[in-house]
Design an enzyme around this catalytic site. Structure first.
Site, PDB file in Angstrom:
ATOM      1  N   LYS A  61       0.880  -4.970 -19.042  1.00 47.63           N
ATOM      2  CA  LYS A  61       1.278  -3.882 -18.138  1.00 47.63           C
ATOM      3  C   LYS A  61       2.765  -3.560 -18.328  1.00 47.63           C
ATOM      4  O   LYS A  61       3.156  -2.396 -18.412  1.00 47.63           O
ATOM      5  CB  LYS A  61       0.995  -4.282 -16.677  1.00 47.63           C
ATOM      6  CG  LYS A  61      -0.506  -4.287 -16.376  1.00 47.63           C
ATOM      7  CD  LYS A  61      -0.839  -4.951 -15.045  1.00 47.63           C
ATOM      8  CE  LYS A  61      -2.356  -5.027 -14.892  1.00 47.63           C
ATOM      9  NZ  LYS A  61      -2.786  -5.764 -13.696  1.00 47.63           N
ATOM     10  N   GLN A 108      -0.458  -9.132  -8.836  1.00 47.45           N
ATOM     11  CA  GLN A 108      -1.461  -9.530  -9.824  1.00 47.45           C
ATOM     12  C   GLN A 108      -2.465 -10.495  -9.196  1.00 47.45           C
ATOM     13  O   GLN A 108      -2.094 -11.495  -8.596  1.00 47.45           O
ATOM     14  CB  GLN A 108      -0.775 -10.177 -11.037  1.00 47.45           C
ATOM     15  CG  GLN A 108      -1.724 -10.558 -12.149  1.00 47.45           C
ATOM     16  CD  GLN A 108      -2.425  -9.348 -12.778  1.00 47.45           C
ATOM     17  OE1 GLN A 108      -1.809  -8.322 -13.042  1.00 47.45           O
ATOM     18  NE2 GLN A 108      -3.724  -9.469 -13.000  1.00 47.45           N
ATOM     19  N   ASP A 126      -2.324   0.003  -7.089  1.00 45.35           N
ATOM     20  CA  ASP A 126      -3.667  -0.517  -7.393  1.00 45.35           C
ATOM     21  C   ASP A 126      -4.715   0.151  -6.500  1.00 45.35           C
ATOM     22  O   ASP A 126      -5.914  -0.062  -6.703  1.00 45.35           O
ATOM     23  CB  ASP A 126      -3.717  -2.036  -7.179  1.00 45.35           C
ATOM     24  CG  ASP A 126      -3.597  -2.797  -8.501  1.00 45.35           C
ATOM     25  OD1 ASP A 126      -3.773  -2.171  -9.559  1.00 45.35           O
ATOM     26  OD2 ASP A 126      -3.325  -4.013  -8.449  1.00 45.35           O
TER      27      ASP A 126
END
Ligand code: NAP
Length: 289
Positions: free
Chosen positions: A48, A92, A115
């Site tokens: 990422k 994460q 997200d």
């Protein structure tokens, strides 16, 4: 002839558009919170960060030890919420088991929730006013849209998780597809799939969807990532396969490979979401990708 849906190429195209827009906005900033030293998570975060760098998005990492408390993680998120230089925040997953992931997600500012996992952003999608939508589902529907006419199509989504199946169902409905949500209690799943113009498989079981479940000419989006033994590559070696028996699906109209299908699209939409959050925070119109 089955068309192979090239997720890598589509993701690269999205990355180029993100890069062009990021340059006009002034570099957006994505903060990534990584707790513990799970090697797979470290690789995901590194990917990422690399992709951010390639498109002109600044990334900052906040690493916490595996024994960090839930309070430590929440405090880290709170500091990023309050930091005016940060446009997007990603925690994460998975978090160590002593930390309640839902509680942590619930503390992310919905305006920075790249997200798309907070209740506010999930609710906006349900209400038909999507803002920051979960990345993998956006990638799935982008690929389906590129391969099939979704308006009026019969779509079967196998899997109803919060992360994948449910948002995919809502996004496909927003495209005016007629959506059937299937799951582990569904009766006659093969028969259901045989009537589908579009099949999205998000189960997590290698080669679960067989070729004779797929209607000739149907579009198949394989979300599954399953590691299976690959003795042909040498002793103890493995390879990644999807939820669909790819070799049996030669009569599909179009299909995503695994790897190289949905996978690359997830980060592409993380970048898009970061840009969307940055645009909103700068009072600019949302990016059109
Ligand atoms: P999940 O939370 O485990 O959900 C799996 C879903 O599959 C559940 O809804 C379950 O039904 C359903 N299911 C399980 N067994 C079934 C059966 N025998 N028949 C029909 N449905 C069945 O998994 P997930 O997070 O949605 O992920 C699904 C897959 O996508 C995994 O392989 C994951 O690694 C992959 N994935 C890929 C990406 C990417 O970037 N490419 C991103 C996210 C996930 P119930 O609800 O009834 O239990």
């Amino acid at each position: 002839m089955t068309a192979l849906i090239d997720g890598k190429a589509r993701a690269a195209e999205i990355d180029r558009k993100v890069a062009a827009l990021a340059a006009t906005y002034g570099p957006p900033t994505l903060a990534v919170v990584l707790v513990g030293d799970d090697p797979a998570s470290a690789v995901y975060v590194a990917n990422k960060v690399r992709r951010c760098g390639e498109v002109g998005i600044t990334s900052i990492e906040r690493r916490l030890p595996a024994d960090a408390s839930e309070q430590d993680v929440v405090a880290t998120v709170a500091a990023l919420n309050a930091d005016d230089a940060v446009d997007g925040i990603l925690v994460q997953m998975p978090l160590p088991s002593h930390i309640d992931a839902n509680r942590v997600i619930g503390t992310i500012d919905p305006g920075k929730d790249v997200d798309g996992l907070t209740a506010v952003n999930a609710g906006r999608l349900l209400l038909g006013r999507p803002y920051l939508v979960a990345c993998t589902p956006q990638g799935i529907v982008d690929l389906a849209r590129g391969a099939a006419t979704l308006e009026g199509a019969n779509a079967v989504v196998i899997g109803r998780s919060i992360l994948v199946g449910k948002p995919v169902g809502l996004l496909l409905q927003a495209e005016n597809a007629t959506v059937t949500m299937a799951h582990s209690r569904t009766r006659d799943l093969p028969g259901l799939c045989r009537g589908a113009d579009v099949v999205v498989a998000a189960i997590g079981r290698a080669h679960f969807v067989r070729g004779d479940w797929i209607k000739s000419g149907a579009t198949v989006i394989d979300v599954g990532i399953n590691r299976v033994p690959a003795p042909e590559r040498g002793e103890g070696r493995t390879r990644l396969v999807g939820d669909v028996a790819f070799d049996e699906a030669g009569h599909a109209g179009a299909i995503t490979p695994v790897p190289g299908g949905v996978g690359p699209m997830t980060i592409a939409y993380l970048l898009v979401n970061t840009l969307t959050a940055a645009a909103a925070r700068r009072g600019l119109a949302p990016p059109s990708i």
